[in-house]
Design a protein around this motif. Structure first.
Motif, PDB file in Angstrom:
ATOM      1  N   ARG A 196     101.359  59.663  85.345  1.00 24.79           N
ATOM      2  CA  ARG A 196     101.351  61.074  85.804  1.00 24.79           C
ATOM      3  C   ARG A 196     100.040  61.775  85.427  1.00 24.79           C
ATOM      4  O   ARG A 196      99.947  62.991  85.536  1.00 24.79           O
ATOM      5  N   LEU A 197      99.069  60.997  84.955  1.00 22.58           N
ATOM      6  CA  LEU A 197      97.745  61.477  84.529  1.00 22.58           C
ATOM      7  C   LEU A 197      97.807  62.467  83.366  1.00 22.58           C
ATOM      8  O   LEU A 197      96.907  63.274  83.183  1.00 22.58           O
ATOM      9  N   LYS A 198      98.890  62.408  82.610  1.00 23.53           N
ATOM     10  CA  LYS A 198      98.983  63.226  81.386  1.00 23.53           C
ATOM     11  C   LYS A 198      98.535  62.362  80.207  1.00 23.53           C
ATOM     12  O   LYS A 198      99.344  61.940  79.371  1.00 23.53           O
ATOM     13  N   VAL A 199      97.234  62.074  80.183  1.00 27.11           N
ATOM     14  CA  VAL A 199      96.699  61.105  79.225  1.00 27.11           C
ATOM     15  C   VAL A 199      96.715  61.644  77.791  1.00 27.11           C
ATOM     16  O   VAL A 199      97.029  60.925  76.850  1.00 27.11           O
ATOM     17  N   PHE A 200      96.380  62.931  77.646  1.00 27.57           N
ATOM     18  CA  PHE A 200      96.253  63.485  76.290  1.00 27.57           C
ATOM     19  C   PHE A 200      97.459  64.327  75.892  1.00 27.57           C
ATOM     20  O   PHE A 200      97.322  65.278  75.137  1.00 27.57           O
ATOM     21  N   ASP A 201      98.612  63.975  76.399  1.00 25.41           N
ATOM     22  CA  ASP A 201      99.828  64.715  76.043  1.00 25.41           C
ATOM     23  C   ASP A 201     100.218  64.415  74.586  1.00 25.41           C
ATOM     24  O   ASP A 201      99.897  63.359  74.052  1.00 25.41           O
ATOM     25  N   GLU A 202     100.895  65.373  73.981  1.00 26.06           N
ATOM     26  CA  GLU A 202     101.323  65.231  72.584  1.00 26.06           C
ATOM     27  C   GLU A 202     102.260  64.026  72.411  1.00 26.06           C
ATOM     28  O   GLU A 202     102.220  63.341  71.377  1.00 26.06           O
ATOM     29  N   VAL A 203     103.075  63.766  73.436  1.00 26.69           N
ATOM     30  CA  VAL A 203     104.029  62.642  73.384  1.00 26.69           C
ATOM     31  C   VAL A 203     103.281  61.310  73.278  1.00 26.69           C
ATOM     32  O   VAL A 203     103.687  60.419  72.520  1.00 26.69           O
ATOM     33  N   VAL A 204     102.177  61.190  74.010  1.00 27.72           N
ATOM     34  CA  VAL A 204     101.368  59.953  73.994  1.00 27.72           C
ATOM     35  C   VAL A 204     100.834  59.703  72.580  1.00 27.72           C
ATOM     36  O   VAL A 204     100.955  58.607  72.042  1.00 27.72           O
ATOM     37  N   LEU A 205     100.301  60.755  71.981  1.00 30.51           N
ATOM     38  CA  LEU A 205      99.743  60.643  70.621  1.00 30.51           C
ATOM     39  C   LEU A 205     100.814  60.247  69.610  1.00 30.51           C
ATOM     40  O   LEU A 205     100.612  59.342  68.789  1.00 30.51           O
ATOM     41  N   LYS A 206     101.953  60.934  69.699  1.00 30.46           N
ATOM     42  CA  LYS A 206     103.044  60.658  68.748  1.00 30.46           C
ATOM     43  C   LYS A 206     103.584  59.240  68.940  1.00 30.46           C
ATOM     44  O   LYS A 206     103.861  58.533  67.973  1.00 30.46           O
ATOM     45  N   ASN A 207     103.731  58.830  70.214  1.00 35.29           N
ATOM     46  CA  ASN A 207     104.265  57.490  70.493  1.00 35.29           C
ATOM     47  C   ASN A 207     103.332  56.391  69.999  1.00 35.29           C
ATOM     48  O   ASN A 207     103.793  55.394  69.442  1.00 35.29           O
ATOM     49  N   PHE A 208     102.033  56.578  70.197  1.00 36.87           N
ATOM     50  CA  PHE A 208     101.071  55.581  69.725  1.00 36.87           C
ATOM     51  C   PHE A 208     101.175  55.422  68.204  1.00 36.87           C
ATOM     52  O   PHE A 208     101.202  54.304  67.689  1.00 36.87           O
ATOM     53  N   ASN A 209     101.257  56.562  67.521  1.00 36.04           N
ATOM     54  CA  ASN A 209     101.354  56.524  66.055  1.00 36.04           C
ATOM     55  C   ASN A 209     102.670  55.871  65.619  1.00 36.04           C
ATOM     56  O   ASN A 209     102.693  55.036  64.706  1.00 36.04           O
ATOM     57  N   LYS A 210     103.745  56.235  66.308  1.00 34.19           N
ATOM     58  CA  LYS A 210     105.065  55.691  65.972  1.00 34.19           C
ATOM     59  C   LYS A 210     105.094  54.177  66.219  1.00 34.19           C
ATOM     60  O   LYS A 210     105.609  53.420  65.393  1.00 34.19           O
ATOM     61  N   ILE A 211     104.501  53.753  67.352  1.00 30.21           N
ATOM     62  CA  ILE A 211     104.447  52.314  67.674  1.00 30.21           C
ATOM     63  C   ILE A 211     103.711  51.576  66.552  1.00 30.21           C
ATOM     64  O   ILE A 211     104.145  50.515  66.093  1.00 30.21           O
ATOM     65  N   GLY A 212     102.604  52.150  66.098  1.00 29.20           N
ATOM     66  CA  GLY A 212     101.815  51.541  65.026  1.00 29.20           C
ATOM     67  C   GLY A 212     102.630  51.323  63.770  1.00 29.20           C
ATOM     68  O   GLY A 212     102.690  50.208  63.242  1.00 29.20           O
TER      69      GLY A 212
END
Lengths: 170, 73
Positions: free
Chosen positions: A87-103
């Protein structure tokens, strides 16, 4: 966007098959825990072959199942991230949180699997091996992947800040 | 942010509307509103030059530094 489409299709396919494996694993766990009997089946979780079935190994296999489910949850989080990318929402807060959570989750899963398999090998199989291979062990790879996702989250955070600053430069 | 934008004061003293200034310096009214409200993170020299030229003033008339200590008092 074609690469993203291919990646999304692959992850969706992986998600579908992992759902089947989760159901199968839960059925096998019920069989193992209630001593219904495995017959001649090989009981193998994340590369750890369970041969002796007592309370200790049941507990260890439960930890392995939990680590496997954590990895599946990471796959789900990654699917969510890919949907945001789509959806081209690359810098959404959810993306950041999910990346950190995945890590964090991948590192947790790596340690759960690593420690459990080591305990099983040392205690039950009395086998301590020191091996030097040219291939990477799944434990190290999973830890590296987890750290990579955490770094990616931080980089996305910096990029988001830069983007906001650029948008608010008059 | 300790940098205060006094653009609304300058516009009031010159009896000019934001819309007119935005048209003259070639930026959108939305961006001028961001600048006036102090939400802007940065200002380009070219924009500052255009504003100063149009309002016939110095950059110090538009921008003001206020330390955070004054807020605590």
């Amino acid at each position: 966007m074609r690469k993203l489409n291919i990646l999304k299709a692959l992850v969706d396919l992986l998600w579908f098959f992992s759902m089947i494996s989760v159901v199968a694993m839960l059925v096998i766990m019920v069989i193992v825990f209630f001593d219904i009997g495995l017959g001649d089946f090989d009981f193998n979780i994340n590369g750890v072959q369970i041969e002796i079935l007592d309370y200790g190994t049941k507990f260890l296999s439960l930890i392995l199942v939990v680590s496997y489910l954590i990895v599946i949850y990471c796959l789900y989080l990654f699917r969510v991230v890919l949907k945001y990318f789509y959806r081209l929402k690359v810098f959404d807060e959810v993306v950041l949180k999910n990346f950190n959570k995945i890590g964090y989750l991948l590192i947790t899963a790596a340690f759960l699997t690593g420690v459990t398999s080591t305990i099983y090998k040392v205690y039950y199989m009395s086998k301590v091996t020191v091996a030097f291979n040219f291939t990477f062990s799944p434990f190290v790879l999973l830890v590296c992947l987890g750290l990579f996702f955490m770094v990616l989250s931080e980089i996305f955070g910096i990029s988001k800040k830069l983007k906001e600053e650029n948008e608010l430069t008059i | 942010m300790p940098i205060i934008v006094n653009l609304d004061v300058m516009l009031a003293t010159r009896k000019m509307r934001s819309k007119d200034l935005a048209e003259k310096i070639g930026i959108t009214t939305a961006n001028l509103s961001i600048l006036k409200s102090g939400k802007a993170k940065a200002i380009r020299f070219s924009t500052l030059e255009a504003i100063c030229k149009e309002l016939d003033c110095q950059p110090s008339d538009i921008l003001e530094y206020s330390s955070d200590k004054s807020k605590d008092i």
